[in-house]
Write an enzyme that holds these catalytic residues in place. Structure first.
Site, PDB file in Angstrom:
ATOM      1  N   LYS A 120     163.344  58.534 -12.973  1.00  0.00           N
ATOM      2  CA  LYS A 120     164.650  58.732 -12.335  1.00  0.00           C
ATOM      3  C   LYS A 120     164.504  59.546 -11.050  1.00  0.00           C
ATOM      4  CE  LYS A 120     167.868  61.743 -13.329  1.00  0.00           C
ATOM      5  NZ  LYS A 120     168.834  62.604 -13.975  1.00  0.00           N
ATOM      6  N   ASP A 138     171.229  57.864 -14.359  1.00  0.00           N
ATOM      7  CA  ASP A 138     171.484  59.114 -15.072  1.00  0.00           C
ATOM      8  C   ASP A 138     172.545  58.852 -16.137  1.00  0.00           C
ATOM      9  OD1 ASP A 138     173.842  58.817 -13.672  1.00  0.00           O
ATOM     10  OD2 ASP A 138     173.849  60.840 -12.829  1.00  0.00           O
TER      11      ASP A 138
END
Length: 221
Positions: A120, A138
């Site tokens: 991420k 997220d």
């Protein structure tokens, strides 16, 4: 979600916010990388509060290594998991100096090889610093992807792969920012604010949340 609805979905988010940006504050690629590492399981607002003074003094890997782990902890102790994060930031700064001449690499594998940097974080840096069409999933994007059926998936990676497949041009570069901001401020976890959502009619979520009732005002005498 049907292909034409996906295009309409992003068209409306784009019209509502033509220039979406990360809410993390940074001054260059290195401070962006540090801010994203610090933001894991923390709010952007909390990270910004802690890093404003830090980034005025420390904006290169060399300066970060010179500051040291204990010095860094003093700046970031208000952020969750700050001990581990301080260790990682010093270690990734050393790795940047050793392996990349002090520069942040634009390559996913090189980024993910840095201490404290997962997929991420690498996606955010590649997108924001280098303009790569990546999708950093997220909790907000995971929720919006599933709730709207735009990119349903049981894991973060599954949602990312679905977004890779379904998001059309010209929306790919900014898609993850639109989705994060939509999830943070409108399609909230506990109570989505459907009554003011620009894509409400494209979303199958039921029951739609009604606008809060205005308190009755007492009649004037």
């Amino acid at each position: 979600m049907k292909r034409e609805d996906v295009f309409e979905f992003f068209s409306r988010l784009a019209a509502d916010n033509p220039h979406p940006e990360t809410e993390l504050e940074y001054v260059n690629d290195f401070t962006l990388l540090v801010a994203v590492v610090l933001s894991a399981q923390a709010t952007d607002a909390g990270v910004n509060k802690a890093t404003r003074a830090l980034f005025r003094e420390v904006d290169t890997p060399d300066k970060m290594v010179a500051l040291g782990e204990d010095g860094l902890k003093q700046h970031i102790k208000t952020i969750g998991l700050f001990n581990t994060k301080a260790k990682n930031v010093i270690a990734l700064s050393e790795a940047l100096i050793r392996d990349h001449g002090g520069a942040v690499p634009a390559d996913r594998d090189a980024l993910e090889a840095l201490p404290g940097v997962g997929r991420k974080t690498a996606n955010v840096v590649m997108n924001t610093a280098f303009g790569a069409e990546t999708f950093a999933v997220d909790t907000h994007i995971f929720r919006v992807g599933n709730r709207t059926k735009l990119a349903p998936g049981k894991t973060v990676l599954a949602v990312e792969k679905k977004l890779e497949k379904v998001v059309p041009q010209p929306f790919r570069l900014h898609a993850h920012h639109w989705l994060i901001l939509h999830g943070r401020y409108t399609c909230k976890a506990r109570t989505p604010e459907c009554w003011r959502c620009v894509v409400e009619d494209l979303c199958p979520y039921k029951p739609k949340t009604a606008a809060p009732k205005k308190p009755k005002t007492a009649p004037a005498h």
